[in-house]
Motif scaffolding. Structure first.
Motif, mmCIF file in Angstrom:
data_model
loop_
_atom_site.group_PDB
_atom_site.id
_atom_site.type_symbol
_atom_site.label_atom_id
_atom_site.label_comp_id
_atom_site.label_asym_id
_atom_site.label_seq_id
_atom_site.Cartn_x
_atom_site.Cartn_y
_atom_site.Cartn_z
ATOM 1 N N PRO A 224 -7.945 1.374 14.194
ATOM 2 C CA PRO A 224 -8.572 0.043 14.185
ATOM 3 C C PRO A 224 -9.695 -0.105 15.206
ATOM 4 O O PRO A 224 -10.690 -0.782 14.939
ATOM 5 N N ASN A 279 0.117 -2.599 7.430
ATOM 6 C CA ASN A 279 -0.024 -3.849 6.678
ATOM 7 C C ASN A 279 0.320 -5.072 7.514
ATOM 8 O O ASN A 279 -0.364 -6.102 7.432
ATOM 9 N N ALA A 282 -2.513 -5.740 9.875
ATOM 10 C CA ALA A 282 -3.703 -6.240 9.187
ATOM 11 C C ALA A 282 -3.589 -7.725 8.862
ATOM 12 O O ALA A 282 -4.604 -8.426 8.748
ATOM 13 N N GLN A 285 -5.397 -10.042 11.437
ATOM 14 C CA GLN A 285 -6.747 -9.708 11.867
ATOM 15 C C GLN A 285 -7.751 -10.743 11.392
ATOM 16 O O GLN A 285 -7.710 -11.191 10.244
ATOM 17 N N ARG A 290 -11.875 -4.397 11.732
ATOM 18 C CA ARG A 290 -10.552 -4.038 12.260
ATOM 19 C C ARG A 290 -9.493 -4.148 11.170
ATOM 20 O O ARG A 290 -8.553 -3.346 11.121
ATOM 21 N N LEU A 291 -9.643 -5.130 10.296
ATOM 22 C CA LEU A 291 -8.735 -5.253 9.156
ATOM 23 C C LEU A 291 -8.795 -4.001 8.290
ATOM 24 O O LEU A 291 -7.754 -3.470 7.856
ATOM 25 N N TRP A 294 -6.863 -1.162 10.033
ATOM 26 C CA TRP A 294 -5.410 -1.207 9.829
ATOM 27 C C TRP A 294 -5.058 -0.911 8.373
ATOM 28 O O TRP A 294 -4.012 -0.313 8.087
ATOM 29 N N SER A 295 -5.923 -1.341 7.462
ATOM 30 C CA SER A 295 -5.726 -0.991 6.055
ATOM 31 C C SER A 295 -5.724 0.520 5.874
ATOM 32 O O SER A 295 -4.916 1.071 5.115
ATOM 33 N N SER A 409 -0.162 -6.418 1.427
ATOM 34 C CA SER A 409 -1.598 -6.117 1.583
ATOM 35 C C SER A 409 -2.449 -7.032 0.708
ATOM 36 O O SER A 409 -3.602 -7.342 1.054
ATOM 37 N N TYR A 412 -3.896 -10.104 2.758
ATOM 38 C CA TYR A 412 -5.039 -10.040 3.673
ATOM 39 C C TYR A 412 -6.316 -9.586 2.972
ATOM 40 O O TYR A 412 -7.416 -9.956 3.399
ATOM 41 N N TYR A 413 -6.209 -8.813 1.896
ATOM 42 C CA TYR A 413 -7.427 -8.502 1.138
ATOM 43 C C TYR A 413 -7.971 -9.759 0.457
ATOM 44 O O TYR A 413 -9.185 -10.022 0.488
#
Length: 468
Positions: A224, A279, A282, A285, A290-291, A294-295, A409, A412-413
């Motif tokens: 990250p 996950n 993330a 974030q 940075r997201l 972590w992804s 996931s 956050y996407y």
């Protein structure tokens, strides 16, 4: 020895040397010309790699270099990531006085990743990891006047120093058990029975060492920071190329180990921790780069699912390569958008982006949906194969954990997608020039082509196997 077997690697090495000499004797205003030399070297390496594809799988250079389908496929993916990173770099690095040698470091990093994927000898594996690491450290901290870049470079270096030491210890212990570093000889000796404790120490050292390049637990903490602090083109490169080389290298190594060992359980544990940690981290974030870092950690966890069952399911290698290809295309596309937006990094910067930059928004949406695994994008088929081989081999519980992590996931996407689509525009958006446009359109084009031609790609991957 057949030097022609190494033409792609020799091309990269020669290109890097030529670029160093060019940069040393060229004024700053003309340093940008080095991008042409780098692209030419990558293009020639791709051409030579494609010409090697029909060759029968073989071990060359006294058995230390594997020239087989998985190695060539990994080589092509690594070179693709290098080409995208190079295309992103001219506009980003134009004002840097050391613009020229930057491309030489990129080529050395690519060469190290390729060496990892092709290694059929533990000493060559160490050389590949070290070359990839040594070339990557200065790339991460290339903006030496920016504190986050220096912090990322230092963290990357310190974690690399520790894990590379563990890798070397593992290889030394393995050499003490076997009396050789050659993989073929190693498999023969391990099949006759050796000390379980010593073999466990050797395996642990090598797995932990490769976890650094994979950005998997416990060697994940650099990812990250690098994704956020490194130059955006470098972040695009280092979230993809080393991961591909290390994943193939780890899969090739564990096929040497006796099935009675506990390594599948150890790798399964690392898999669960990696995907879950990536996950969950993330989720909180507010920085897009940075997201994505972590992804990338979580995606390493998914890839390791195939490594867990690599010995028990003949389709596991194909699943690994298909997933790595899908991840590489989607992640590169996402970072081309970040770079095109001049590295805009906070989530607030993406408010209303669909109104001011609809094409960039569309590319980022497609990339993130593929990273989640939404059909009909290629990321869905990569994850589906991983789930299939895990369930078929008795690791249904691992597939369930991976499915839950996929749902996590999605949150956050889609949070990034939502602010781009539905939030009011935050302000004026400045973008880079024509090079980043070319990289962005090329990457999303490849992602869409791969999604449309996924059946042919999967049938091709099913025919690939390790030599020996």
């Amino acid at each position: 020895m057949p030097v022609g077997d190494l033409l792609p690697e020799i091309t990269l090495l020669s290109g890097a040397v030529i670029i160093v000499l060019f940069a040393a004797f060229t004024r700053q205003q003309r340093q940008v010309w080095a991008v042409g030399l780098a692209l030419a070297a990558v293009a020639l390496a791709v051409l030579f790699s494609i010409l090697q594809w029909p060759w029968p799988p073989t071990l060359t250079f006294s058995g230390v270099w594997a020239l087989d389908g998985p190695a060539i496929a990994a080589k092509l993916l690594v070179l693709l990531s290098g080409a995208v990173a190079v295309l992103l770099s001219p506009d980003w690095m134009r004002s840097d006085r050391r613009h020229g040698e930057y491309y030489a470091l990129c080529l050395f990093a690519l060469l190290g990743a390729i060496m990892m994927a092709s290694a059929s000898d533990s000493m060559e594996l160490i050389l590949g990891v070290l070359l990839s690491s040594v070339a990557s450290y200065p790339l991460v901290a290339y903006h030496r006047g920016w504190a986050p870049a220096l912090e990322a470079g230092m963290k990357y270096f310190l974690i690399g120093a520790l894990t590379n030491t563990l890798l070397a210890i593992g290889v030394v212990v393995l050499f003490g058990l076997v009396g050789d570093t050659d993989y073929k000889r190693t498999a023969e000796v391990l099949g006759t029975g050796v000390s379980p404790l010593a073999l466990s120490i050797a395996t642990a050292g090598i797995v932990l060492g490769l976890s650094f390049k994979l950005a998997a637990f416990p060697g994940h903490a650099w990812m990250p920071d690098v994704a956020q602090g490194a130059p955006a083109p470098v972040a695009a490169l280092l979230t993809v190329a080393p991961k591909i080389g290390a994943a193939v290298a780890l899969a090739r190594f564990v096929t040497l180990l006796p099935t009675s060992q506990l390594w599948p359980a150890i790798v399964a544990f690392i898999t669960v921790v990696t995907m879950t940690l990536g996950n969950l981290a993330a989720l909180r974030q507010t920085d897009v780069r940075r997201l994505l870092g972590w992804s990338s950690v979580s995606q390493s966890g998914y890839a390791l699912m195939a490594v867990v069952v690599i010995d028990a399911n003949e389709r596991a290698l194909a699943a690994l390569l298909a997933f790595l290809a899908a991840y590489a295309l989607a992640n590169l596309a996402a970072f081309t958008v970040v770079t095109h937006l001049r590295g805009r990094t906070t989530l607030d910067d993406y408010h209303g982006l669909a109104h001011s930059q609809p094409l960039a928004t569309a590319v980022l949406v497609v990339a993130m949906l593929s990273l989640v695994g939404i059909p009909p994008l290629v990321g869905f088929f990569g994850k589906f194969l991983l789930f299939e081989v895990a369930i078929a081999t008795g690791y249904g519980w691992l597939a369930v954990i991976a499915a839950v992590n996929t749902l996590v996931s999605l949150f956050y996407y889609l949070r990034v997608v939502a602010v781009m689509m539905f939030k009011p525009q935050a302000g004026e958006v400045h973008v880079l020039g024509s090079w980043s446009w070319l990289a962005m359109l090329s990457s999303v084009g490849l992602l869409l082509v791969a999604s449309l031609g996924v059946e042919g790609g999967l049938s091709l991957a099913m025919r690939l196997e390790f030599v020996g």
